[in-house]
Motif scaffolding. Structure first.
Motif, PDB file in Angstrom:
ATOM      1  N   SER A  16       0.735  -1.179   0.114  1.00 55.93           N
ATOM      2  CA  SER A  16      -0.062  -0.102  -0.207  1.00 55.93           C
ATOM      3  C   SER A  16       1.288   1.684  -0.073  1.00 55.93           C
ATOM      4  O   SER A  16       0.576   2.342  -0.055  1.00 55.93           O
ATOM      5  CB  SER A  16      -1.371   0.298   1.426  1.00 55.93           C
ATOM      6  N   HIS A  17       2.076   1.395   0.382  1.00 56.33           N
ATOM      7  CA  HIS A  17       2.886   1.919   0.332  1.00 56.33           C
ATOM      8  C   HIS A  17       3.860   2.131  -1.161  1.00 56.33           C
ATOM      9  O   HIS A  17       4.618   3.485  -1.502  1.00 56.33           O
ATOM     10  CB  HIS A  17       3.983   2.264   1.341  1.00 56.33           C
ATOM     11  N   VAL A  18       3.882   1.569  -1.804  1.00 57.24           N
ATOM     12  CA  VAL A  18       4.116   1.668  -3.030  1.00 57.24           C
ATOM     13  C   VAL A  18       3.095   2.759  -4.251  1.00 57.24           C
ATOM     14  O   VAL A  18       2.500   2.382  -4.442  1.00 57.24           O
ATOM     15  CB  VAL A  18       4.837  -0.138  -4.272  1.00 57.24           C
ATOM     16  N   LYS A  19       3.557   3.499  -5.273  1.00 55.64           N
ATOM     17  CA  LYS A  19       3.429   4.491  -6.021  1.00 55.64           C
ATOM     18  C   LYS A  19       3.618   4.376  -7.387  1.00 55.64           C
ATOM     19  O   LYS A  19       5.619   4.311  -7.154  1.00 55.64           O
ATOM     20  CB  LYS A  19       2.875   5.737  -5.977  1.00 55.64           C
ATOM     21  N   HIS A  20       3.545   4.563  -8.417  1.00 55.60           N
ATOM     22  CA  HIS A  20       3.486   3.856  -9.794  1.00 55.60           C
ATOM     23  C   HIS A  20       3.092   5.250 -10.406  1.00 55.60           C
ATOM     24  O   HIS A  20       1.984   5.109 -11.444  1.00 55.60           O
ATOM     25  CB  HIS A  20       3.856   2.623 -10.778  1.00 55.60           C
ATOM     26  N   PRO A  21       3.453   6.995 -10.108  1.00 52.91           N
ATOM     27  CA  PRO A  21       2.825   7.660 -10.983  1.00 52.91           C
ATOM     28  C   PRO A  21       2.707   7.254 -12.108  1.00 52.91           C
ATOM     29  O   PRO A  21       3.651   7.540 -13.014  1.00 52.91           O
ATOM     30  CB  PRO A  21       3.964   8.816 -10.296  1.00 52.91           C
ATOM     31  N   GLY A  22       1.812   7.748 -12.790  1.00 55.45           N
ATOM     32  CA  GLY A  22       1.048   7.622 -14.248  1.00 55.45           C
ATOM     33  C   GLY A  22       1.177   6.372 -14.839  1.00 55.45           C
ATOM     34  O   GLY A  22       0.928   6.528 -16.132  1.00 55.45           O
ATOM     35  N   VAL A  23       0.938   5.147 -13.765  1.00 54.12           N
ATOM     36  CA  VAL A  23       0.574   3.938 -14.575  1.00 54.12           C
ATOM     37  C   VAL A  23      -0.498   3.758 -15.069  1.00 54.12           C
ATOM     38  O   VAL A  23      -1.706   4.833 -14.837  1.00 54.12           O
ATOM     39  CB  VAL A  23       1.516   2.899 -13.666  1.00 54.12           C
ATOM     40  N   GLY A  24      -0.977   3.342 -16.381  1.00 52.42           N
ATOM     41  CA  GLY A  24      -2.255   3.360 -16.665  1.00 52.42           C
ATOM     42  C   GLY A  24      -2.872   5.109 -17.758  1.00 52.42           C
ATOM     43  O   GLY A  24      -3.719   5.001 -17.812  1.00 52.42           O
ATOM     44  N   MET A  25      -1.678   5.595 -17.443  1.00 50.05           N
ATOM     45  CA  MET A  25      -2.164   7.332 -17.929  1.00 50.05           C
ATOM     46  C   MET A  25      -1.032   7.312 -18.217  1.00 50.05           C
ATOM     47  O   MET A  25      -0.012   6.950 -18.600  1.00 50.05           O
ATOM     48  CB  MET A  25      -2.507   8.006 -16.824  1.00 50.05           C
ATOM     49  N   ASP A  26      -1.147   9.150 -19.961  1.00 49.80           N
ATOM     50  CA  ASP A  26      -0.664   9.329 -20.750  1.00 49.80           C
ATOM     51  C   ASP A  26      -0.076  11.239 -19.856  1.00 49.80           C
ATOM     52  O   ASP A  26      -1.303  12.118 -19.697  1.00 49.80           O
ATOM     53  CB  ASP A  26      -1.203   9.748 -22.222  1.00 49.80           C
ATOM     54  N   VAL A  27       0.934  10.527 -19.297  1.00 49.15           N
ATOM     55  CA  VAL A  27       1.535  11.651 -18.338  1.00 49.15           C
ATOM     56  C   VAL A  27       2.991  12.412 -19.058  1.00 49.15           C
ATOM     57  O   VAL A  27       3.901  11.561 -19.676  1.00 49.15           O
ATOM     58  CB  VAL A  27       2.056  10.939 -16.664  1.00 49.15           C
ATOM     59  N   ARG A  28       2.593  13.324 -19.594  1.00 52.44           N
ATOM     60  CA  ARG A  28       4.202  14.112 -19.839  1.00 52.44           C
ATOM     61  C   ARG A  28       4.452  15.378 -19.497  1.00 52.44           C
ATOM     62  O   ARG A  28       3.380  15.629 -18.294  1.00 52.44           O
ATOM     63  CB  ARG A  28       3.011  15.342 -21.066  1.00 52.44           C
ATOM     64  N   VAL A  29       5.476  14.870 -18.702  1.00 52.64           N
ATOM     65  CA  VAL A  29       6.621  15.845 -18.183  1.00 52.64           C
ATOM     66  C   VAL A  29       6.901  17.052 -18.626  1.00 52.64           C
ATOM     67  O   VAL A  29       7.707  16.824 -19.777  1.00 52.64           O
ATOM     68  CB  VAL A  29       7.918  14.685 -17.445  1.00 52.64           C
ATOM     69  N   VAL A  30       7.074  18.172 -17.885  1.00 56.09           N
ATOM     70  CA  VAL A  30       7.117  19.029 -18.986  1.00 56.09           C
ATOM     71  C   VAL A  30       8.716  19.755 -17.713  1.00 56.09           C
ATOM     72  O   VAL A  30       7.375  20.270 -16.821  1.00 56.09           O
ATOM     73  CB  VAL A  30       6.114  20.162 -19.236  1.00 56.09           C
ATOM     74  N   THR A  31       9.812  19.849 -18.002  1.00 50.68           N
ATOM     75  CA  THR A  31      10.467  21.116 -17.267  1.00 50.68           C
ATOM     76  C   THR A  31      11.168  21.430 -18.237  1.00 50.68           C
ATOM     77  O   THR A  31      10.721  22.359 -19.228  1.00 50.68           O
ATOM     78  CB  THR A  31      11.818  19.669 -16.614  1.00 50.68           C
ATOM     79  N   PRO A  32      12.007  22.642 -17.649  1.00 54.83           N
ATOM     80  CA  PRO A  32      12.159  23.577 -18.279  1.00 54.83           C
ATOM     81  C   PRO A  32      13.583  23.032 -19.118  1.00 54.83           C
ATOM     82  O   PRO A  32      13.984  23.933 -20.072  1.00 54.83           O
ATOM     83  CB  PRO A  32      13.284  24.575 -17.022  1.00 54.83           C
ATOM     84  N   ASP A  33      13.772  21.998 -19.133  1.00 53.07           N
ATOM     85  CA  ASP A  33      15.353  21.443 -19.485  1.00 53.07           C
ATOM     86  C   ASP A  33      14.738  20.742 -20.958  1.00 53.07           C
ATOM     87  O   ASP A  33      15.071  20.014 -21.951  1.00 53.07           O
ATOM     88  CB  ASP A  33      16.173  20.899 -19.568  1.00 53.07           C
ATOM     89  N   SER A  34      13.145  19.650 -20.589  1.00 51.85           N
ATOM     90  CA  SER A  34      13.273  18.550 -21.492  1.00 51.85           C
ATOM     91  C   SER A  34      10.709  18.174 -21.438  1.00 51.85           C
ATOM     92  O   SER A  34      10.793  19.198 -20.396  1.00 51.85           O
ATOM     93  CB  SER A  34      13.943  17.900 -20.271  1.00 51.85           C
ATOM     94  N   VAL A  35      11.055  17.920 -22.701  1.00 54.10           N
ATOM     95  CA  VAL A  35       9.688  17.708 -22.475  1.00 54.10           C
ATOM     96  C   VAL A  35       9.713  15.996 -22.279  1.00 54.10           C
ATOM     97  O   VAL A  35       9.923  15.666 -23.946  1.00 54.10           O
ATOM     98  CB  VAL A  35       8.863  18.086 -23.378  1.00 54.10           C
ATOM     99  N   PHE A  36       8.840  15.339 -21.533  1.00 55.46           N
ATOM    100  CA  PHE A  36       8.810  14.050 -21.970  1.00 55.46           C
ATOM    101  C   PHE A  36       7.856  13.030 -21.437  1.00 55.46           C
ATOM    102  O   PHE A  36       7.162  13.431 -20.748  1.00 55.46           O
ATOM    103  CB  PHE A  36      10.168  13.316 -21.808  1.00 55.46           C
ATOM    104  N   ASP A  37       7.092  12.361 -22.332  1.00 56.99           N
ATOM    105  CA  ASP A  37       6.319  11.339 -21.710  1.00 56.99           C
ATOM    106  C   ASP A  37       6.581   9.931 -20.363  1.00 56.99           C
ATOM    107  O   ASP A  37       7.847   9.937 -20.468  1.00 56.99           O
ATOM    108  CB  ASP A  37       5.767  10.062 -22.537  1.00 56.99           C
TER     109      ASP A  37
END
Length: 99
Positions: free
Chosen positions: A32-53
């Motif tokens: 119950s303490h384990v998390k997998h952010p974005g599993v099963g979702m289309d998550v796009r990460v946007v940072t000042p230096d990069s954009v990626f799924d």
């Protein structure tokens, strides 16, 4: 062992400690303490230096040996990172057959 100690510390002191991107089979009893952010979702990460799924990120794992197909957490598990497997192998992954 260090992660389990942290999870125990959180339980003992009544605050939430979560593990990100670590397969549940490695933290039995703490699933119950384990998390997998974005599993099963289309998550796009946007940072000042990069954009990626997120699924394309090396944090998201991707390596699942054949034996993992027997695990009850298979669909929710991202697997191990390639660089981790290259260094340490995948022998510690043991399928969870009961939830």
């Amino acid at each position: 062992p260090a992660m389990l100690a942290c999870l125990d510390y959180g339980r003992e002191h009544d605050f939430v400690v979560e593990s990100l991107h670590v397969p549940r089979c490695l933290l039995r009893g703490y699933e119950s303490h384990v998390k997998h952010p974005g599993v099963g979702m289309d998550v796009r990460v946007v940072t000042p230096d990069s954009v990626f799924d997120l699924t394309a990120s090396r944090l998201s794992g991707g390596v699942k040996p054949e034996r993992c197909a027997e695990c009850v957490h298979f669909d929710a598990c991202p697997g191990l990172r390639e660089d981790y497997v290259a260094r340490w192998g995948d022998e510690e992954l043991v399928p969870v057959r009961d939830a």
